[in-house]
Design a protein around this motif. Structure first.
Motif, PDB file in Angstrom:
ATOM      1  N   SER A   1       0.822  -1.208   0.000  1.00  0.00           N
ATOM      2  CA  SER A   1       0.000   0.000   0.000  1.00  0.00           C
ATOM      3  C   SER A   1       0.859   1.262   0.000  1.00  0.00           C
ATOM      4  N   ILE A   2       2.107   1.184   0.452  1.00  0.00           N
ATOM      5  CA  ILE A   2       2.967   2.365   0.392  1.00  0.00           C
ATOM      6  C   ILE A   2       3.569   2.527  -0.996  1.00  0.00           C
ATOM      7  N   VAL A   3       4.075   1.422  -1.585  1.00  0.00           N
ATOM      8  CA  VAL A   3       4.763   1.516  -2.872  1.00  0.00           C
ATOM      9  C   VAL A   3       3.783   1.481  -4.040  1.00  0.00           C
ATOM     10  N   GLY A   4       2.646   0.843  -3.854  1.00  0.00           N
ATOM     11  CA  GLY A   4       1.669   0.749  -4.939  1.00  0.00           C
ATOM     12  C   GLY A   4       1.674  -0.622  -5.562  1.00  0.00           C
ATOM     13  N   PRO A   5       0.479  -1.165  -5.898  1.00  0.00           N
ATOM     14  CA  PRO A   5       0.390  -2.548  -6.365  1.00  0.00           C
ATOM     15  C   PRO A   5       0.872  -2.721  -7.802  1.00  0.00           C
ATOM     16  N   SER A   6       1.859  -3.611  -7.978  1.00  0.00           N
ATOM     17  CA  SER A   6       2.244  -4.077  -9.310  1.00  0.00           C
ATOM     18  C   SER A   6       2.877  -5.435  -9.086  1.00  0.00           C
ATOM     19  N   LEU A   7       3.056  -6.188 -10.143  1.00  0.00           N
ATOM     20  CA  LEU A   7       3.542  -7.552  -9.991  1.00  0.00           C
ATOM     21  C   LEU A   7       4.864  -7.603  -9.227  1.00  0.00           C
ATOM     22  N   GLY A   8       5.812  -6.701  -9.624  1.00  0.00           N
ATOM     23  CA  GLY A   8       7.123  -6.693  -8.984  1.00  0.00           C
ATOM     24  C   GLY A   8       7.034  -6.354  -7.505  1.00  0.00           C
ATOM     25  N   VAL A   9       6.181  -5.393  -7.175  1.00  0.00           N
ATOM     26  CA  VAL A   9       6.044  -4.982  -5.776  1.00  0.00           C
ATOM     27  C   VAL A   9       5.443  -6.115  -4.944  1.00  0.00           C
ATOM     28  N   VAL A  10       4.452  -6.802  -5.512  1.00  0.00           N
ATOM     29  CA  VAL A  10       3.842  -7.914  -4.792  1.00  0.00           C
ATOM     30  C   VAL A  10       4.887  -8.995  -4.528  1.00  0.00           C
ATOM     31  N   VAL A  11       5.707  -9.287  -5.549  1.00  0.00           N
ATOM     32  CA  VAL A  11       6.771 -10.282  -5.371  1.00  0.00           C
ATOM     33  C   VAL A  11       7.714  -9.848  -4.252  1.00  0.00           C
ATOM     34  N   ALA A  12       8.140  -8.575  -4.284  1.00  0.00           N
ATOM     35  CA  ALA A  12       9.057  -8.072  -3.261  1.00  0.00           C
ATOM     36  C   ALA A  12       8.403  -8.139  -1.887  1.00  0.00           C
ATOM     37  N   ALA A  13       7.135  -7.744  -1.813  1.00  0.00           N
ATOM     38  CA  ALA A  13       6.441  -7.718  -0.524  1.00  0.00           C
ATOM     39  C   ALA A  13       6.370  -9.114   0.085  1.00  0.00           C
TER      40      ALA A  13
END
Lengths: 276, 265, 328
Positions: free
Chosen positions: A131-143
């Motif tokens: 929710s801080i960085v914003g949803p995208s495939l890469g961010v979900v993977v990192a999260a």
């Protein structure tokens, strides 16, 4: 005995392998069988399954083809699950090797950080990160990777601690290899097998976390996800429960397939190691 | 002389990874009531398998042929009540998270029909009998708080708690150091004499066996190679292997014997 | 009891270090997030640019990162988590209001999963390799593969929509005016489905651990010794095998507490239980990052406290804990 034959000798492992092969087939053929946008409207809304052979699993609230969504969702689930698990294993192996090989203050600090990551509920951390960085495939993977690397790190550290006292490490020191080179070229490869044994559990957990994130609306909005499909179906839970049930079954089968195949692999390699 | 136990043509086979290993081959042996018999052999000789077979403790995967009879009793003996069993390593044979008093009391409770408080009282007198210092404290102690010799005393107390007719000591002294070993052997001898028990003393140590037993049976690779009175086996061994065992021991009186390093099967 | 005290002291010191790292981590995340406390305050109360400047200065937001971190820590020491934009109230108060529901949900789910899971694990592990063992083993693996939120939806479809046995969501009937025992029963009825959805997955975990642990213990010498003592099978299984196999499960109880808190986020969302997890989702939806990070901090404290309690329980259950240090 041939390890493949031993693997195929356990019915659970075979079931797991079949599920995974089917899943990969779905993921790989999705763009061929359903070339269009899976989120486009394909027919009348809320068509129940097994009514129309062109739309075998029916349509959702907006008239989107559930079968196409299911196939494309398999791509997301597998991509995120494998990428997040790979990232978690790499981070964990590196942190664990550094901590175990360096010892002293480095070890102490790295293990406290590992403790801190294990103390924070990983799902909440993923939630906050996305929710801080914003949803995208890469961010979900990192999260997801952010909350999953601690297990591999602990295993890698324990393994490195026992390996670093062995003769080949001492001889590498004697010939003047750089400590980091010893750590990552001599020690880490030997510490890997027990770390890799965790992969099926981590892949399964990553798939489940991705599904839960997209269920809460934090998945990549441009991609079909099974979690998102379940959330979509929730609005019509009373009238069209199949919309939530079908992707859920796909999720359960996927995770079960990963567990079963993983257990089969671990058992096969464990037997081989005990025999050798 | 009444026969307590009669083993006839006993063969035991273990299955391991698809292949079968015979641990005992056609063994016949009689044990008289009140007798002290030593079973001697190296690791892998089958001596422990015989002890486990008599106590009915062989794993389910093993195959048993032949007969083990108990003349003069109507039913098979019950472990704990009719047979007391002392294992080799007391660190492993005592439950690490149960107070030792309870590990003794549960035998009395099970077989003597005692309530728990009476069973604990019995456990205390048993701890006195095995000469554990301060039995009241020892009752509540956990195995990790005791020394190796003390732990084996506890295991012996549990084995004789229900007053068994037969005491089987399977390498009961070999995990202990030499001085403690002698103390435990002396304790076993005394308890057997006081309670009139029959003793089956399984050991690789022929000297220790000779001190304790009236008869000695020598095992090798699952065969019974020689059996006779202690005097006869020690003084005039008929079998070359027995002679080798004796020679090896005479040469290395105080030190460990060459085959002691292996764990007995 | 001395060894337990030593253990608790060591754990508390470790916990404080860990908490410090978590605080620094949340502070960094807070720094990354767009907007600050003043934006949040202005958004909820209104005010002009001059007001913003004034507040920034007064709250020390125009100072260096380290000073701000120190201020953040100082505020936390006074249990001040800041202001929530969404609720226009102190974050601490909002969280404290929701905490009991989450504790009730988690406590019940833990009791269900640990109690039933270990009992079924004992039942399966009592006869390794038997039909019931294999059945429970495969069944628990399948259950372990089920996502909690989906299980929750299925339970709603079956037991709330079709059978109408249990309410569809919430923690108690709205404006029912119930008190005392009636209210407790009402809350219990509301909790059955969410507790099952949250607990069943962990039930599978504890079942599998118990079963695997028992398989391990069966091979130990003291179990053979227990058989040689002629104890009943029931006594061998319960007093020796299960008793020893229980220890790793207790450790797991602490390790899983963080996971369960995470799981309660989705379960509380599915069943509209007004707890900490649901609050986290509301914070995400409203982009109320300080609230979300406050929840993370409180969760971390909860996990540390739960692990401390688990350590104490373990020390009670395992007489060997701390023994090596006491003698050394």
């Amino acid at each position: 005995m041939n390890p493949l034959r031993r693997f195929l000798g356990t019915p659970e492992a075979v079931a797991g392998a079949i599920i995974l092969i089917a899943l990969f087939a779905m993921a790989l053929t999705a763009p061929l069988i359903f070339p269009g946008d899976p989120q486009a409207i394909a027919g009348p809304a809320l068509l129940p399954p097994f009514q129309d052979w062109l739309l075998p699993l029916g349509t959702d609230r907006l008239g989107r083809d559930v079968t196409a969504e299911l196939f494309h969702g398999a791509r997301t689930s597998l991509a995120v699950g494998l990428a997040a698990a790979a990232a978690a294993l790499v981070i964990g192996a590196v942190v664990g090797t550094l901590a175990g090989f360096a010892g002293g203050l480095v070890d102490e600090v790295l293990m406290r950080v590992t403790d801190a990551f294990q103390t924070v509920p990983s799902f909440l951390l993923a939630l906050a990160f996305v929710s801080i960085v914003g949803p995208s495939l890469g961010v979900v993977v990192a999260a997801i990777a952010l909350g999953a690397w601690t297990g591999p790190a602990r295993v890698a550290r324990a393994e490195v601690l026992s390996i670093r006292e062995r003769d080949f490490v001492a001889s590498a020191r004697v010939i003047g290899m750089h400590p980091l080179e010893i750590a990552f070229r001599e020690v880490l490869p030997n510490a890997l097998p027990p770390v890799l044994a965790l992969s099926s559990v981590i892949v399964a957990a990553a798939i489940l976390t991705e599904a839960a994130l997209s269920f809460l609306g934090l998945g990549d909005p441009n991609r079909v996800t099974w979690g998102g499909m379940i959330a979509e179906g929730r609005a019509v839970l009373r009238t069209a429960p199949f919309l939530s049930i079908v992707p859920g079954i796909a999720l359960v089968l996927t995770v079960l397939g990963v567990y079963l195949a993983g257990e089969g692999v671990v058992e096969t390699t464990a037997v081989r190691r005990s025999l050798s | 002389m009444t026969v307590l136990l009669s083993v006839r043509d006993l063969t035991v086979t273990y299955r391991r990874d698809g292949s079968e290993v015979a641990a005992l081959k056609h063994i016949s042996i009689d044990v008289a009531a009140g007798e002290r018999v030593a079973i001697i052999g190296e690791s892998g000789s089958g001596k422990s398998t015989l002890a486990l077979a008599i106590a009915g403790l062989l794993p389910q995967s093993s195959r048993i042929e032949g007969r083990i009879d108990w003349p003069g009793r109507n039913h098979a003996p019950i472990g704990g009540r009719d047979i007391g069993f002392v294992f080799q390593d007391p660190s492993a044979s005592l439950d690490p998270v149960m107070a030792v008093g309870k590990q003794i009391a549960e035998v009395a409770h099970t077989h003597l029909g005692l309530g728990w408080s009476a069973a604990y009282a019995k456990a205390k007198t048993l701890l006195e009998r095995v000469r554990l210092p301060d039995p009241d404290v020892a009752l509540r102690a956990y195995p990790h708080q005791l020394s190796g010799g003390q732990k084996q005393r506890v295991a012996i107390a549990a084995a004789i708690a229900a007053g068994p007719k037969l005491l089987i000591a399977d390498e009961a002294t070999s995990a202990l150091d030499t001085i403690v070993q002698a103390e435990i052997a002396a304790l076993i001898r005394q308890l057997v004499a006081e309670d009139g028990m029959t003793l089956l003393f399984v050991s690789h140590d022929i000297a220790l066996a000779a001190e304790l037993a009236e008869r000695i049976a020598v095992f090798r690779h699952g065969d019974l190679v020689e059996i006779g009175t202690t005097a006869q086996v020690v003084n005039t061994p008929r079998n070359a292997y027995t002679r080798a065992l004796l020679d090896a021991h005479l040469g290395l009186d105080a030190g460990p014997m060459p085959w002691r390093t292996g764990t007995p099967a | 009891m001395n060894r337990a005290l030593t253990l608790i002291r060591r754990r508390l010191i470790g916990g404080i270090f860990v908490l410090l790292i978590v605080v620094i981590g949340t502070f960094l995340l807070l720094e990354t997030a767009p907007g600050d406390a003043v934006d949040a305050y202005i958004a909820s109360t209104g005010g002009d640019a001059g007001m913003i400047e004034l507040l920034r200065h007064r709250w020390g937001l125009d100072q260096s990162v380290l000073t701000r971190l120190a201020n953040y820590l100082w505020a936390l020491l006074h249990l001040d988590l800041g202001q929530s934009v969404t609720f226009s109230r102190p974050i601490r108060d909002v969280i404290l209001e929701r905490l009991p529901n989450t504790l009730l949900l988690m406590g019940s789910a833990t009791a269900l999963s640990f109690g039933l899971g270990s009992a079924l694990g004992i039942y399966a592990g009592a006869r390794p390799g038997s039909v019931r063992d294999r059945f429970l083993s495969i069944g628990s693996l399948a259950l372990y593969a089920v996502p909690g939120f989906w299980l929750g939806l299925v339970l709603i479809i079956v037991f709330a929509v079709d059978l109408r046995w249990f309410p569809i969501g919430g923690i108690e009937s709205i404006a029912s005016g119930k008190t005392g025992l009636d209210r407790a029963v009402d809350i219990a009825r509301h909790l059955v489905l969410p507790v099952s959805a949250l607990g069943f997955i962990y039930l599978a975990l504890y079942l599998r651990m118990m079963r695997a642990g028992m398989a391990e213990v069966w091979r130990q010498d003291f179990v053979l010794a227990a058989r040689a003592k002629g104890l009943s099978r029931r006594r061998i299984v319960l007093a020796h095998v299960a008793r020893n196999a229980l220890l790793p499960l207790v450790t797991m109880l602490g390790l899983q507490s963080a996971q369960m808190l995470g799981g309660s986020v989705v379960i509380e969302s599915v069943f509209s239980v007004p707890g900490l997890g649901r609050l986290a989702q509301e914070a995400v939806a409203a982009r109320d990052i300080p609230l979300l990070l406050g929840i993370i901090l409180v969760s971390a404290v909860m996990v540390i406290v739960i692990n401390l309690l688990v350590d104490i329980a373990y020390a009670v259950l395992d007489p060997r804990v701390g023994a090596s240090e006491a003698s050394a």
